[in-house]
Motif scaffolding. Structure first.
Motif, PDB file in Angstrom:
ATOM      1  N   ALA A   6       0.826  -1.206   0.000  1.00  0.00           N
ATOM      2  CA  ALA A   6       0.000   0.000   0.000  1.00  0.00           C
ATOM      3  C   ALA A   6       0.864   1.262   0.000  1.00  0.00           C
ATOM      4  O   ALA A   6       0.516   2.255  -0.650  1.00  0.00           O
ATOM      5  N   ALA A   7       1.995   1.222   0.698  1.00  0.00           N
ATOM      6  CA  ALA A   7       2.893   2.388   0.755  1.00  0.00           C
ATOM      7  C   ALA A   7       3.450   2.733  -0.632  1.00  0.00           C
ATOM      8  O   ALA A   7       3.796   3.885  -0.893  1.00  0.00           O
ATOM      9  N   ASP A  25      -6.130 -17.837   1.786  1.00  0.00           N
ATOM     10  CA  ASP A  25      -6.094 -17.192   3.104  1.00  0.00           C
ATOM     11  C   ASP A  25      -5.211 -15.945   3.072  1.00  0.00           C
ATOM     12  O   ASP A  25      -5.601 -14.891   3.598  1.00  0.00           O
ATOM     13  N   ASN A  26      -4.046 -16.054   2.457  1.00  0.00           N
ATOM     14  CA  ASN A  26      -3.144 -14.901   2.370  1.00  0.00           C
ATOM     15  C   ASN A  26      -3.742 -13.785   1.513  1.00  0.00           C
ATOM     16  O   ASN A  26      -3.626 -12.611   1.856  1.00  0.00           O
ATOM     17  N   ILE A  27      -4.369 -14.154   0.418  1.00  0.00           N
ATOM     18  CA  ILE A  27      -4.993 -13.159  -0.453  1.00  0.00           C
ATOM     19  C   ILE A  27      -6.089 -12.415   0.304  1.00  0.00           C
ATOM     20  O   ILE A  27      -6.196 -11.190   0.213  1.00  0.00           O
ATOM     21  N   CYS A  28      -6.872 -13.150   1.059  1.00  0.00           N
ATOM     22  CA  CYS A  28      -7.961 -12.524   1.823  1.00  0.00           C
ATOM     23  C   CYS A  28      -7.437 -11.647   2.963  1.00  0.00           C
ATOM     24  O   CYS A  28      -8.128 -10.736   3.418  1.00  0.00           O
ATOM     25  N   GLY A  33      -6.390  -4.493   2.652  1.00  0.00           N
ATOM     26  CA  GLY A  33      -5.475  -3.387   2.933  1.00  0.00           C
ATOM     27  C   GLY A  33      -4.954  -2.730   1.669  1.00  0.00           C
ATOM     28  O   GLY A  33      -4.793  -1.505   1.611  1.00  0.00           O
ATOM     29  N   ILE A  34      -4.703  -3.528   0.656  1.00  0.00           N
ATOM     30  CA  ILE A  34      -4.212  -2.990  -0.610  1.00  0.00           C
ATOM     31  C   ILE A  34      -5.315  -2.186  -1.304  1.00  0.00           C
ATOM     32  O   ILE A  34      -5.078  -1.091  -1.810  1.00  0.00           O
ATOM     33  N   VAL A  40      -6.785  -1.034  -7.367  1.00  0.00           N
ATOM     34  CA  VAL A  40      -7.797  -1.946  -7.898  1.00  0.00           C
ATOM     35  C   VAL A  40      -7.210  -3.350  -7.784  1.00  0.00           C
ATOM     36  O   VAL A  40      -6.127  -3.626  -8.323  1.00  0.00           O
ATOM     37  N   VAL A  41      -7.898  -4.243  -7.090  1.00  0.00           N
ATOM     38  CA  VAL A  41      -7.391  -5.592  -6.845  1.00  0.00           C
ATOM     39  C   VAL A  41      -8.184  -6.590  -7.696  1.00  0.00           C
ATOM     40  O   VAL A  41      -9.414  -6.635  -7.631  1.00  0.00           O
ATOM     41  N   ASN A  42      -7.452  -7.374  -8.483  1.00  0.00           N
ATOM     42  CA  ASN A  42      -8.033  -8.410  -9.329  1.00  0.00           C
ATOM     43  C   ASN A  42      -7.328  -9.733  -9.086  1.00  0.00           C
ATOM     44  O   ASN A  42      -6.279  -9.779  -8.429  1.00  0.00           O
TER      45      ASN A  42
END
Length: 180
Positions: A6-7, A25-28, A33-34, A40-42
């Motif tokens: 995010a930074a 699990d990691n993606i969720c 936060g991202i 935009v997260v895909n």
């Protein structure tokens, strides 16, 4: 990790490469936060691991869309290219599960000499199932495709014909499905 990404203030982030659902699990954990930082997260998946529960977990405001690979309108064609028996029905079911959960679903189709004649049927299959975007993904000489590239890659004439048909479709297409 989400804070570090995010930074960097990315415009977008795509979970892909290999099979991202192996790391659901990691993606969720990372995705919200991202997305909160403005990206935009895909996600790109082969669809084989999508269940009703997975679709529900992906039906979140932080995830913009999921792109699924669909490389044939018939089991023989799709499964030959994907080398996974039963994969066509599993991918179609994944699209249906994701759509039922409210996830925006895109489909990518990679034209080869073996499937290029089916692209329009794949497009229609997608339109019937509420897919929001349809994209052609060029064959890349990686992995198995690299080993068999000369027999898989469409000819120049096939590509030229495909692009002409595809351009015509994109111009005539309604707003229910975006042709990319």
């Amino acid at each position: 990790m989400a804070e570090q990404i995010a930074a960097l203030k990315p415009l977008g982030l795509c979970f892909c490469g290999g099979e991202p659902l192996l790391e659901l699990d990691n993606i969720c954990r990372l995705g919200p936060g991202i997305a909160a930082a403005g990206a935009v997260v895909n996600m790109v998946t082969n669809g084989m691991l999508v269940t009703k529960e997975v679709a529900a977990r992906l039906s979140q405001p932080w995830l913009n869309a999921v792109q699924v690979s669909l490389d044939g309108a018939t089991a023989a064609t799709h499964e030959r290219l994907r080398q996974a028996p039963g994969s066509l029905q599993r991918v179609i079911h994944a699209i249906e599960l994701l759509r039922a959960a409210g996830v925006a679903v895109g489909v990518s189709f990679t034209p080869t000499r073996q499937n290029i004649h089916q692209w329009r049927a794949v497009f229609e299959l997608c339109r019937e199932r509420g897919v929001t975007s349809f994209r052609m993904q060029p064959l890349m000489p990686l992995g198995q495709a690299n080993l068999h590239y000369d027999e898989l890659a469409p000819t120049t004439a096939q590509y030229r014909d495909l692009l002409q048909q595809y351009s015509t479709l994109a111009e005539a297409c309604d707003d229910t499905i975006k042709v990319e």
